[in-house]
Design an enzyme around this catalytic site. Structure first.
Site, PDB file in Angstrom:
ATOM      1  N   ARG A 197     -35.188  -4.986  13.853  1.00 18.99           N
ATOM      2  CA  ARG A 197     -34.107  -4.286  14.506  1.00 18.99           C
ATOM      3  C   ARG A 197     -33.270  -3.283  13.389  1.00 18.99           C
ATOM      4  NH1 ARG A 197     -31.568  -9.890  16.732  1.00 18.99           N
ATOM      5  NH2 ARG A 197     -32.560  -9.800  18.641  1.00 18.99           N
ATOM      6  N   GLY A 201       2.462   3.020   2.088  1.00 18.13           N
ATOM      7  CA  GLY A 201       3.758   2.870   2.994  1.00 18.13           C
ATOM      8  C   GLY A 201       4.813   2.106   2.405  1.00 18.13           C
ATOM      9  N   GLU A 234     -14.961   2.491   9.226  1.00 18.88           N
ATOM     10  CA  GLU A 234     -14.465   2.775  10.501  1.00 18.88           C
ATOM     11  C   GLU A 234     -13.853   4.297  10.893  1.00 18.88           C
ATOM     12  OE1 GLU A 234     -10.869   0.325  11.087  1.00 18.88           O
ATOM     13  OE2 GLU A 234     -10.498   0.572   8.954  1.00 18.88           O
ATOM     14  N   ASP A 243      -8.885  -1.326   0.726  1.00 16.75           N
ATOM     15  CA  ASP A 243      -9.650  -0.021   0.872  1.00 16.75           C
ATOM     16  C   ASP A 243     -10.020   0.583  -0.296  1.00 16.75           C
ATOM     17  OD1 ASP A 243      -9.826  -0.469   3.713  1.00 16.75           O
ATOM     18  OD2 ASP A 243      -8.550   0.912   4.254  1.00 16.75           O
ATOM     19  N   GLY A 289       0.734  -1.330  -0.032  1.00 16.89           N
ATOM     20  CA  GLY A 289      -0.061   0.300   0.019  1.00 16.89           C
ATOM     21  C   GLY A 289       0.745   1.269   0.169  1.00 16.89           C
ATOM     22  N   LEU A 304     -12.376 -10.272   8.954  1.00 22.09           N
ATOM     23  CA  LEU A 304     -12.975 -11.075   8.046  1.00 22.09           C
ATOM     24  C   LEU A 304     -12.947 -10.718   6.677  1.00 22.09           C
ATOM     25  CD1 LEU A 304     -16.229 -11.862  10.064  1.00 22.09           C
ATOM     26  CD2 LEU A 304     -14.323 -13.424   9.383  1.00 22.09           C
ATOM     27  N   LEU A 305     -12.804  -9.221   6.530  1.00 21.72           N
ATOM     28  CA  LEU A 305     -12.863  -8.606   5.162  1.00 21.72           C
ATOM     29  C   LEU A 305     -11.111  -9.027   4.409  1.00 21.72           C
ATOM     30  CD1 LEU A 305     -14.616  -5.251   5.693  1.00 21.72           C
ATOM     31  CD2 LEU A 305     -15.314  -7.617   4.328  1.00 21.72           C
TER      32      LEU A 305
END
Lengths: 369, 369, 369, 369
Positions: free
Chosen positions: A184, A126, A244, A149, A124, A294-295
């Site tokens: 919900r 870095g 996030e 991402d 990535g 998990l991703l």
């Protein structure tokens, strides 16, 4: 710079991403077809810089036989790490204190001593910055972009992103029925610290009703209004995807997880906070699911496998053509090469005029703005 | 009791489970093939007891057309709930206090007034206890067992469990590569408050190195030893599956999440605690993933679809044969009927002499004992 | 042309493709958000031209409620057909003979009589040609490209293609183990009458050893040589992907299925022929698998769902902006609009300078040339 | 017979099945945990009987390291074959003719000479018959049942069957939308030469309208009637699953593929014939899909992985307990051991009183009877 190549190295750095093994496989096979030998460096540059950790060798020969049948496997056979940047390598002084030193010359020396003519560096932002620094110092380097991402500039997409979106979408599919059966609010936190690509793509594909991304500061009261509007239409459940890195508009700082949360933050601070507020303000039962690690895993989708294989093969062709200091990039329909200089430190956020964003709005999805 | 049937009702209660729609479909089609009408009660018994909440009707006609193409869908078209037990129904007194009243007679009256001859009641231990009470009062009732935790006695398995195990296994598969690439300890919390079936089955199938279940009080130092042993063999990562109901051996109470944790507990108290302790004691980076609600949703596996369809069809045959007060049970290779009396309040834990447990031990999996 | 829109229609034509329902959903929701009504025409234009076949109406109102939860479903709720081209509509004369008549005026009349202001037409080359003709006659039309073969020009990709490639790749994954265990040659025939995109992408992603596509006439002796070379390396099995439109080089006509084969050809004439020749010439056991219709169905991947939703929303925006006679196109990173005139009758074959093709060659995959 | 064990061998025979690698893994790990060495025989018994074919050794050491990460992989790392039965081994005479000889003594000699104390033999009816013969001659043998067709007697199920049913069901799901969109009859041929388990289970789970199995001779006119009945209800498509061994009732021999078809028969003779007749008699467009080899490959489902791991571990425990001449069997909830004598040559067909069959009938599925 254009002396013939006989031997190259490859390494993988930063977080795990589905497709790394496919890049490795393509690089090794394409190099072998040109009569080059290929070597793999373990755990970023640690295989070179900390050889004592690798009794079986920190740099290993990669033959076509060694990379058979790995294209569809998650992870990386070379290992990866976020620690061990050669430009800022941790060194313990005799007094026990640790400071960072520049060990890039050690990397170059290793290449020279072992007759390694070039490096394919997969990583990535870095890792690509390191790759550029090594290139500046005279090493032949081609970078391969990696970020699930999708936040790297100058390439339409990277491998791993499609797999992450596919799995997040599958999880959203699973949650619809349960959320509906129990009436919900379901908050799903996905990766995306600086850019909301995963949240945006999976949220649209998975039929979310709200999507919160770093690019758009959110006001939860708008999400609350959306949920209540659905209730009046008899749709008694709602699903909200949160990246996030999403942040509330000014004046709603109570929603952000305080910095001191530490370990718990890893559990998904922002998702948990959002769920709590939505429960309070809608009066509905709200739950949070944090997809997190998990991703990063799993077998790459066919899209990502192909992208990764194309990247690996293109990196070898770039070296063959005498290029260095470039990153392989996906510029539909073909790959292209962009200068590492141009890439380093540049982020690709979701543009506000993206038709994908407009699609979400046309579908009535609430961004909290 | 054996008057001819012309009209039956079906309801679904308790937590969501993949396969509920398949039970509904099979019940409706099998009833229709016998010339019976079938009606669906919304949200457990709320469709009968709180009709004011359902402008379109709390009890709806279910035709074959209405249940077309639903067998592979997660959730339940009827809705489900954990609130609204007719034996202990919440009633608000004029002074605002709420107390529980027995409204089972209202249910029976509704059946009588609407010419409904029998009930197929799909649910877990709570729902089957209600079903038994209604049977005792004279209603023709056949129960269908439902629990993704597989903790119901007198049936080899229930629908939903295989789907939950399959998804948990897929998640474990995904985590292997990431855990290995980053040399981490990955703690995965799965459902299973009273029994460790999901943790045991997915842990073995997904290649976990440790499995913590309610049936076996755990000592984390044994798990730590296992992780360190793996490290010395060069296997620098470990995966530990934890059932939400797993508990430490006496004297290690600090590992249990304190009761006051409240909302956060839903996030997976025990998994988080276990990860924290493992990180401290192994010195390795440890992360937790809580699968929770993801295990309840999604399209049922072919195994669960078939089981659910068999249960629904068997429930109709049971009514046709004049049975009542029984639960349909899977007794390989065929279905069987067991008295609801025998089932109510009985739990099926993992037996200590299970060959599945022995298989895990043979594979070197650590249970913390 | 730019009078305000109040009511639009949508239809789907040609072969089934995963994502059609997502296009429909996005079109309906986006139109509804603008205060427009949306109507769906059944089975291409048959809902208008043969209303007698549709007792419940050949053109049906599509409300947001009607298109809930359909984005992830395969197929099309409107039906589709390859028969019923309004430009060449079959008409039976009194003497029983059938000839084709132009019924496009009937379509326009229907729109006028029912206050329908515009058409969103989803389909492949044939449907877009019809759309263009209707546009020429004065109807407001926006086309949405659909072809799982990916052979439409002027768009980087269409929905359905990624799903087809993903499933073909999964099938190749499944066949590897069996082919290897039994040391067989496995020939897998996939769709692609005029272009080899599915074969190329799935073949690379699925690790095929040979790929035969319409763009590259093949000489099976080269494939035989590849298989024998693998055998000498101890890799005793091989997998060859064949696009249904692949053709041998001149002088090898015996490999093409004779035209009179008829029904059997649907079973995969070319794959069967290739397997037969490979078995004879390698002495190895060869088998054929024809994926055919399996590639058209199924739930769209998240990539295809997103593409389809973007197409549907973009079609509505195009109409809002007063456009007509255009096709929505994917021009990464955004959608674009291209003239239907430019698209009609143009095919997108795999270009010989594609880096994807070069990747395959770098990986040692044999194209029979 | 009960001398201590120090060294065992394992082999896999017959057709490929998902889960073979999991059996191998569990056997190796469980043996290693007891201090035993484990060896793998390549390609049934060929690794012993034709060592010249294996330059790297026909019998290879299997360490825990060697079987890491293979439990979820399809195929078998040992290879498998339908050729090379040691009881009837092909031998070429000097005059070039080939006759079969009994080479079981060579197998026993190999075991004695190499200090191999026992054999775990994984396979179907043929392999278990060989296993029994070797046991009769004094070899310690434990059999592990393998058949994706589920047609072995004395065990509730075998590994591989659930995976095959799951994939066939997924394929049926995919075909529904296409069949419906195009109003077609879709005939899907699945494995099952002697028993219809795969067709029955996948047909019910996948919502088929007709299922043709070897246990029930079919009259296609009944299937035609079912298809027409659906048409009159507005359900314009139908899906029929056919087991490869299904046969018409007497007097309809024209439907069976003639014996001389040979190679083409592998393409799915019976499915093709059924589609042809249904097209003629319903006037609808009918297509055939032959799943064949796709059902043998792929990653085993979590159910099959667990079953396979349990079988492997149980085989080792059986040897530890001094057993020989037994097959490991799944007798819910635990494994059991049955005499190989009892198993050999016995088939498990779908019983006519099976509740699964009754479920299919309750759902209105047509069996052609």
């Amino acid at each position: 710079m254009t002396s013939p190549i006989r031997r190259i190295a490859i390494n993988t750095g930063g977080g795990d991403a589905p497709g790394l093994n496919a890049v490795i496989r393509a690089t090794v096979i394409a190099a072998n077809n040109r009569g080059w030998e290929c070597y793999g460096i373990r755990d970023g540059f640690n295989g070179i810089l900390c050889p004592e950790r690798y009794p079986d060798g920190g740099v290993v020969r990669l033959t076509p036989e060694r990379v058979r049948g790995i294209a569809h496997l998650g992870g990386t056979i070379l290992g990866t790490t976020n620690k061990g940047n050669p430009l800022h390598f941790p060194k313990q002084a005799p007094d026990g204190t640790v400071k960072e030193v520049d060990r890039s010359d050690d990397v170059l020396a290793f290449f020279a001593q072992n007759g390694l003519d070039a490096l394919v560096s997969v990583g990535g932002d870095g890792s690509l910055t390191i790759a550029n620094a090594l290139h500046q110092k005279g090493l032949r380097v081609v970078g391969v972009p990696k970020t699930i991402d999708n936040d790297l500039d100058k390439t339409f997409t990277t491998f791993g992103f499609d797999t992450a979106v596919a799995f997040a979408t599958e999880c959203l599919d699973r949650l619809h029925s349960t959320a509906e059966s129990h009436q919900r609010v379901m908050v799903v936190e996905v990766m995306g610290r600086y850019a909301g690509w995963i949240a945006l793509h999976s949220g649209i594909a998975g039929g979310a009703h709200g999507i919160l991304i770093p690019e758009i500061p959110f006001d939860l009261d708008r999400v609350v209004a959306k949920i209540k509007r659905r209730d009046t239409l008899g749709r008694m459940y709602s699903i909200v995807v949160v990246a996030e890195g999403a942040e509330p508009v000014d004046g709603h700082r109570e929603i952000v997880a305080p910095a001191e949360v530490g370990h718990a933050e890893r559990l998904g601070g922002i998702g948990e906070r959002v769920a709590k507020v939505l429960q309070e303000r809608t009066g509905k039962d709200a739950r949070v699911v944090v997809l997190g690690h998990l991703l990063r895993g799993g077998s790459p989708t066919s899209f990502d496998r192909l992208a990764a294989l194309r990247f690996g093969a293109a990196a070898v062709r770039a070296l063959e053509e005498g290029r260095s200091g470039v990153m392989v990039s996906l510029a539909f329909p073909n790959v292209a090469y962009v200068s590492l200089e141009e890439v380093a430190g540049r982020m690709k956020a979701v543009p506000m005029d993206s038709d994908t964003l407009q699609t979400a709005r046309d579908l009535g999805i609430c961004f909290g703005d």
